[in-house]
Design a protein around this motif. Structure first.
Motif, PDB file in Angstrom:
ATOM      1  N   SER A 161       0.940   5.148 -11.232  1.00  0.00           N
ATOM      2  CA  SER A 161      -0.313   4.548 -11.700  1.00  0.00           C
ATOM      3  C   SER A 161      -0.651   3.225 -11.021  1.00  0.00           C
ATOM      4  CB  SER A 161      -0.249   4.323 -13.210  1.00  0.00           C
ATOM      5  OG  SER A 161       0.685   3.308 -13.522  1.00  0.00           O
ATOM      6  N   GLY A 162       0.377   2.543 -10.513  1.00  0.00           N
ATOM      7  CA  GLY A 162       0.159   1.214  -9.956  1.00  0.00           C
ATOM      8  C   GLY A 162       0.149   0.125 -11.003  1.00  0.00           C
ATOM      9  N   ARG A 198      -2.790   4.025  -3.248  1.00  0.00           N
ATOM     10  CA  ARG A 198      -3.061   2.859  -4.094  1.00  0.00           C
ATOM     11  C   ARG A 198      -2.598   1.606  -3.385  1.00  0.00           C
ATOM     12  NH1 ARG A 198       0.353   5.853  -5.757  1.00  0.00           N
ATOM     13  NH2 ARG A 198      -1.034   6.915  -7.162  1.00  0.00           N
ATOM     14  N   THR A 244       0.843  -1.192   0.000  1.00  0.00           N
ATOM     15  CA  THR A 244       0.000   0.000   0.000  1.00  0.00           C
ATOM     16  C   THR A 244       0.878   1.240   0.000  1.00  0.00           C
ATOM     17  OG1 THR A 244      -1.691  -1.169   1.282  1.00  0.00           O
ATOM     18  CG2 THR A 244      -1.859   1.226   1.197  1.00  0.00           C
TER      19      THR A 244
END
Length: 129
Positions: A122-123, A86, A75
């Protein structure tokens, strides 16, 4: 009430040293003001069924983000607001460790038999082997 301190297992200094994050044996990550010792945020991702038990944490170079991880999820937290930015789900691979690139652009996760590179903003998964 959430207990947050019982055996500090890890500590990180954020940014230029104005903020400190601690990881307790209870799995909570606490963000503190270094000069006063005032608790600013308790970072816990809670689902209806459980609160994740954080195994470790890493600081982003900007000092404004903190990365925590349990056995399946990493996380990214905003240390100013205490909000989760995210979550990176690594299931079914057991998450053994994480790293943040020196420029803060990439997150690397590894576990079991897999290494994954993520875009920190963005992940998105860039690659996984």
């Amino acid at each position: 009430a959430l207990r947050v301190m019982e055996g500090v297992m890890g500590v990180e200094v954020l940014g230029v040293g104005e903020t400190v994050a601690t990881l307790s044996s209870l799995g909570a990550t606490v963000v503190w003001t270094a000069a006063s010792g005032q608790r600013r945020h308790v970072l816990v991702f809670q689902t209806p069924r459980f609160a994740e038990i954080v195994l470790g944490m890493r600081v982003f170079p900007d000092g404004e983000r903190l990365l925590t991880f349990d056995s399946e999820v990493a996380t990214v937290w905003n240390t100013t607001t205490g909000g989760a930015l995210r979550r990176l789900h690594t299931s079914p691979t057991y998450l053994g460790d994480i790293a943040v690139s020196p420029d803060g652009e990439l997150i690397v996760t590894c576990g079991s038999d897999e290494v994954t590179i993520w875009n920190a903003t963005s992940g998105a998964v860039l690659w996984s082997h």
